[in-house]
Design a protein around this motif. Structure first.
Motif, PDB file in Angstrom:
ATOM      1  N   GLY A   1     -29.074 -42.655  22.067  1.00  0.00           N
ATOM      2  CA  GLY A   1     -27.906 -41.989  22.609  1.00  0.00           C
ATOM      3  C   GLY A   1     -26.752 -42.053  21.630  1.00  0.00           C
ATOM      4  N   GLY A   2     -25.896 -41.024  21.657  1.00  0.00           N
ATOM      5  CA  GLY A   2     -24.702 -41.022  20.824  1.00  0.00           C
ATOM      6  C   GLY A   2     -24.918 -40.594  19.399  1.00  0.00           C
ATOM      7  N   VAL A   3     -26.045 -39.949  19.104  1.00  0.00           N
ATOM      8  CA  VAL A   3     -26.336 -39.598  17.720  1.00  0.00           C
ATOM      9  C   VAL A   3     -27.335 -38.445  17.686  1.00  0.00           C
ATOM     10  CG1 VAL A   3     -28.276 -41.204  17.476  1.00  0.00           C
ATOM     11  CG2 VAL A   3     -26.921 -40.612  15.475  1.00  0.00           C
ATOM     12  N   THR A   4     -27.213 -37.590  16.650  1.00  0.00           N
ATOM     13  CA  THR A   4     -28.192 -36.541  16.383  1.00  0.00           C
ATOM     14  C   THR A   4     -28.458 -36.497  14.884  1.00  0.00           C
ATOM     15  OG1 THR A   4     -26.640 -34.718  15.952  1.00  0.00           O
ATOM     16  CG2 THR A   4     -27.200 -35.162  18.276  1.00  0.00           C
ATOM     17  N   GLU A   5     -29.240 -35.522  14.463  1.00  0.00           N
ATOM     18  CA  GLU A   5     -29.557 -35.357  13.041  1.00  0.00           C
ATOM     19  C   GLU A   5     -28.314 -35.083  12.200  1.00  0.00           C
ATOM     20  OE1 GLU A   5     -33.260 -34.632  15.310  1.00  0.00           O
ATOM     21  OE2 GLU A   5     -31.157 -34.041  15.531  1.00  0.00           O
ATOM     22  N   SER A   6     -27.257 -34.590  12.813  1.00  0.00           N
ATOM     23  CA  SER A   6     -26.015 -34.318  12.084  1.00  0.00           C
ATOM     24  C   SER A   6     -25.164 -35.565  11.871  1.00  0.00           C
ATOM     25  CB  SER A   6     -25.187 -33.268  12.835  1.00  0.00           C
ATOM     26  OG  SER A   6     -25.865 -32.032  12.875  1.00  0.00           O
ATOM     27  N   ASP A   7     -25.544 -36.665  12.503  1.00  0.00           N
ATOM     28  CA  ASP A   7     -24.747 -37.898  12.451  1.00  0.00           C
ATOM     29  C   ASP A   7     -25.408 -39.011  11.649  1.00  0.00           C
ATOM     30  OD1 ASP A   7     -22.901 -36.778  14.425  1.00  0.00           O
ATOM     31  OD2 ASP A   7     -24.519 -37.121  15.859  1.00  0.00           O
ATOM     32  N   VAL A   8     -26.655 -38.825  11.266  1.00  0.00           N
ATOM     33  CA  VAL A   8     -27.424 -39.872  10.586  1.00  0.00           C
ATOM     34  C   VAL A   8     -27.725 -39.424   9.167  1.00  0.00           C
ATOM     35  CG1 VAL A   8     -29.588 -41.163  10.578  1.00  0.00           C
ATOM     36  CG2 VAL A   8     -28.460 -40.648  12.739  1.00  0.00           C
ATOM     37  N   CYS A   9     -27.566 -40.329   8.207  1.00  0.00           N
ATOM     38  CA  CYS A   9     -27.769 -39.993   6.799  1.00  0.00           C
ATOM     39  C   CYS A   9     -28.938 -40.780   6.209  1.00  0.00           C
ATOM     40  CB  CYS A   9     -26.508 -40.315   5.984  1.00  0.00           C
ATOM     41  SG  CYS A   9     -25.036 -39.426   6.525  1.00  0.00           S
TER      42      CYS A   9
ATOM     43  N   GLU B   1     -33.527 -48.903   8.284  1.00  0.00           N
ATOM     44  CA  GLU B   1     -32.969 -48.009   7.265  1.00  0.00           C
ATOM     45  C   GLU B   1     -33.601 -46.632   7.390  1.00  0.00           C
ATOM     46  OE1 GLU B   1     -32.025 -48.998   2.863  1.00  0.00           O
ATOM     47  OE2 GLU B   1     -34.014 -48.058   2.845  1.00  0.00           O
ATOM     48  N   VAL B   2     -32.772 -45.597   7.445  1.00  0.00           N
ATOM     49  CA  VAL B   2     -33.256 -44.221   7.587  1.00  0.00           C
ATOM     50  C   VAL B   2     -33.947 -43.789   6.296  1.00  0.00           C
ATOM     51  CG1 VAL B   2     -32.595 -41.830   7.996  1.00  0.00           C
ATOM     52  CG2 VAL B   2     -31.424 -43.686   9.216  1.00  0.00           C
ATOM     53  N   SER B   3     -35.204 -43.337   6.408  1.00  0.00           N
ATOM     54  CA  SER B   3     -35.997 -43.018   5.223  1.00  0.00           C
ATOM     55  C   SER B   3     -36.243 -41.526   5.025  1.00  0.00           C
ATOM     56  CB  SER B   3     -37.357 -43.726   5.287  1.00  0.00           C
ATOM     57  OG  SER B   3     -38.053 -43.344   6.473  1.00  0.00           O
ATOM     58  N   GLN B   4     -36.334 -40.751   6.115  1.00  0.00           N
ATOM     59  CA  GLN B   4     -36.615 -39.320   5.979  1.00  0.00           C
ATOM     60  C   GLN B   4     -36.541 -38.642   7.338  1.00  0.00           C
ATOM     61  OE1 GLN B   4     -41.131 -39.507   5.049  1.00  0.00           O
ATOM     62  NE2 GLN B   4     -40.943 -37.927   6.624  1.00  0.00           N
ATOM     63  N   PRO B   5     -36.343 -37.311   7.336  1.00  0.00           N
ATOM     64  CA  PRO B   5     -36.523 -36.579   8.587  1.00  0.00           C
ATOM     65  C   PRO B   5     -37.997 -36.567   8.980  1.00  0.00           C
ATOM     66  CG  PRO B   5     -35.229 -35.312   6.999  1.00  0.00           C
ATOM     67  CD  PRO B   5     -35.850 -36.453   6.253  1.00  0.00           C
ATOM     68  N   ARG B   6     -38.255 -36.352  10.241  1.00  0.00           N
ATOM     69  CA  ARG B   6     -39.621 -36.170  10.710  1.00  0.00           C
ATOM     70  C   ARG B   6     -40.042 -34.720  10.436  1.00  0.00           C
ATOM     71  NH1 ARG B   6     -40.966 -35.960  16.325  1.00  0.00           N
ATOM     72  NH2 ARG B   6     -43.219 -35.953  16.647  1.00  0.00           N
ATOM     73  N   GLN B   7     -41.199 -34.537   9.818  1.00  0.00           N
ATOM     74  CA  GLN B   7     -41.740 -33.199   9.599  1.00  0.00           C
ATOM     75  C   GLN B   7     -42.638 -32.844  10.777  1.00  0.00           C
ATOM     76  OE1 GLN B   7     -42.620 -34.171   5.106  1.00  0.00           O
ATOM     77  NE2 GLN B   7     -42.897 -31.970   5.412  1.00  0.00           N
ATOM     78  N   PRO B   8     -42.225 -31.887  11.596  1.00  0.00           N
ATOM     79  CA  PRO B   8     -42.999 -31.556  12.799  1.00  0.00           C
ATOM     80  C   PRO B   8     -44.405 -31.076  12.453  1.00  0.00           C
ATOM     81  CG  PRO B   8     -40.815 -30.586  12.873  1.00  0.00           C
ATOM     82  CD  PRO B   8     -41.004 -31.093  11.487  1.00  0.00           C
TER      83      PRO B   8
ATOM     84  N   ARG C   1     -34.133 -30.067  15.541  1.00  0.00           N
ATOM     85  CA  ARG C   1     -34.274 -31.232  16.427  1.00  0.00           C
ATOM     86  C   ARG C   1     -35.565 -31.971  16.084  1.00  0.00           C
ATOM     87  NH1 ARG C   1     -33.998 -27.456  21.477  1.00  0.00           N
ATOM     88  NH2 ARG C   1     -32.045 -26.356  21.057  1.00  0.00           N
ATOM     89  N   THR C   2     -35.603 -32.484  14.885  1.00  0.00           N
ATOM     90  CA  THR C   2     -36.841 -33.051  14.364  1.00  0.00           C
ATOM     91  C   THR C   2     -37.005 -34.534  14.662  1.00  0.00           C
ATOM     92  OG1 THR C   2     -35.762 -33.524  12.246  1.00  0.00           O
ATOM     93  CG2 THR C   2     -36.895 -31.402  12.464  1.00  0.00           C
ATOM     94  N   GLY C   3     -35.883 -35.245  14.721  1.00  0.00           N
ATOM     95  CA  GLY C   3     -35.959 -36.700  14.716  1.00  0.00           C
ATOM     96  C   GLY C   3     -36.022 -37.210  13.288  1.00  0.00           C
ATOM     97  N   TRP C   4     -36.105 -38.521  13.133  1.00  0.00           N
ATOM     98  CA  TRP C   4     -36.124 -39.116  11.797  1.00  0.00           C
ATOM     99  C   TRP C   4     -36.847 -40.455  11.842  1.00  0.00           C
ATOM    100  CZ3 TRP C   4     -31.911 -38.307  14.879  1.00  0.00           C
ATOM    101  CH2 TRP C   4     -31.253 -39.441  15.382  1.00  0.00           C
ATOM    102  N   TYR C   5     -37.331 -40.838  10.664  1.00  0.00           N
ATOM    103  CA  TYR C   5     -38.038 -42.104  10.527  1.00  0.00           C
ATOM    104  C   TYR C   5     -37.121 -43.170   9.931  1.00  0.00           C
ATOM    105  CZ  TYR C   5     -42.659 -40.121  11.477  1.00  0.00           C
ATOM    106  OH  TYR C   5     -43.745 -39.531  12.078  1.00  0.00           O
ATOM    107  N   VAL C   6     -37.419 -44.409  10.273  1.00  0.00           N
ATOM    108  CA  VAL C   6     -36.734 -45.545   9.662  1.00  0.00           C
ATOM    109  C   VAL C   6     -37.763 -46.550   9.163  1.00  0.00           C
ATOM    110  CG1 VAL C   6     -34.652 -45.304  11.066  1.00  0.00           C
ATOM    111  CG2 VAL C   6     -36.492 -46.798  11.859  1.00  0.00           C
ATOM    112  N   ARG C   7     -37.399 -47.243   8.108  1.00  0.00           N
ATOM    113  CA  ARG C   7     -38.173 -48.396   7.648  1.00  0.00           C
ATOM    114  C   ARG C   7     -37.509 -49.654   8.194  1.00  0.00           C
ATOM    115  NH1 ARG C   7     -35.810 -46.174   2.882  1.00  0.00           N
ATOM    116  NH2 ARG C   7     -37.776 -45.256   2.220  1.00  0.00           N
ATOM    117  N   VAL C   8     -38.252 -50.729   8.267  1.00  0.00           N
ATOM    118  CA  VAL C   8     -37.733 -51.990   8.798  1.00  0.00           C
ATOM    119  C   VAL C   8     -37.374 -52.901   7.633  1.00  0.00           C
ATOM    120  CG1 VAL C   8     -38.220 -54.007  10.240  1.00  0.00           C
ATOM    121  CG2 VAL C   8     -39.120 -51.752  10.898  1.00  0.00           C
TER     122      VAL C   8
END
Length: 214
Positions: free
Chosen positions: A98-106, A119-126, A148-155
């Motif tokens: 909540g409170g975030v979209t693809e336009s708010d995350v880098c 850590e944000v690593s890439q957009p999700r490729q549908p 509206r793809t979503g995104w991946y993160v590494r830990v």
């Protein structure tokens, strides 16, 4: 404020007709269908402990440990497809935020929740599995076109995550490179070659995306 609205995990299952040639009914094996989890979930470098991955060539691994999706998007999907019963986890995501979209995350953003650092690593490729899941042939294309793809993160640091907790932004090395803009570059909506070069050489961008842009 960014919050974890819900956490989802899935098991690998095989379903469908093994004799069908129809893309919407043929047999498929996937852990795309996710179930909401209550309470704390342990996290390590490969993602949520207990979440399964069927296609390890294209999904999972340290660079795509956890899939995140903006909860607000479900309102738009419900408006556009009232015939479908959307709920959190419907796009295969582990974290509905909540409170975030693809336009708010880098790319390269780091978020902390307790001891856990992501850590944000890439957009999700549908992929085709979105259309297969929702029995709607146009769905994968719609996800790409809407962004509206979503995104991946590494830990970066393991720990535990809990629904309802906050994600605190602790680092932003690439403020010009939102997930939305990275999508625009990959799908040709931004064609400046210097921009492509700049994105490709972000050290925090996953190797998969670096190779795709090369």
């Amino acid at each position: 404020m960014i919050t974890i609205e819900s956490i989802q995990m899935g098991k690998v299952v095989t379903e469908g007709d093994p004799n069908s040639r129809d893309a919407m009914s043929r047999q498929w094996t996937s852990a795309f269908r996710k179930t909401c989890v209550d309470g704390a979930v342990s996290v390590n470098e490969l993602g949520l402990i207990g979440d399964q991955v069927a296609d390890r060539k294209n999904h999972g691994g340290p660079e795509k440990a956890i899939l995140c999706y903006a909860g607000v998007h479900y309102r738009s999907w419900a408006d556009e497809h009232p015939e479908l019963d959307f709920s959190a986890g419907g796009f295969g995501e582990n974290l509905t935020l909540g409170g975030v979209t693809e336009s708010d995350v880098c790319i390269g953003d780091r978020f902390r929740s307790g001891e856990c650092v992501l850590e944000v690593s890439q957009p999700r490729q549908p992929c085709w599995k979105i259309a297969r899941r929702w029995q709607t042939k146009s769905m994968t294309k719609e996800v790409t076109q809407t962004g509206r793809t979503g995104w991946y993160v590494r830990v970066i640091a393991g720990g535990s995550l809990t629904s309802g907790s906050e994600l605190e932004l602790i680092s932003r090395p690439n403020a010009d490179w939102t997930i939305a803009r990275a999508n625009d570059v990959l799908y040709g909506r931004e064609v400046d070659r210097m921009a492509v070069h700049a994105l490709m050489h972000l050290p925090e961008l996953s190797r998969e995306w670096q190779d795709a842009l090369a």
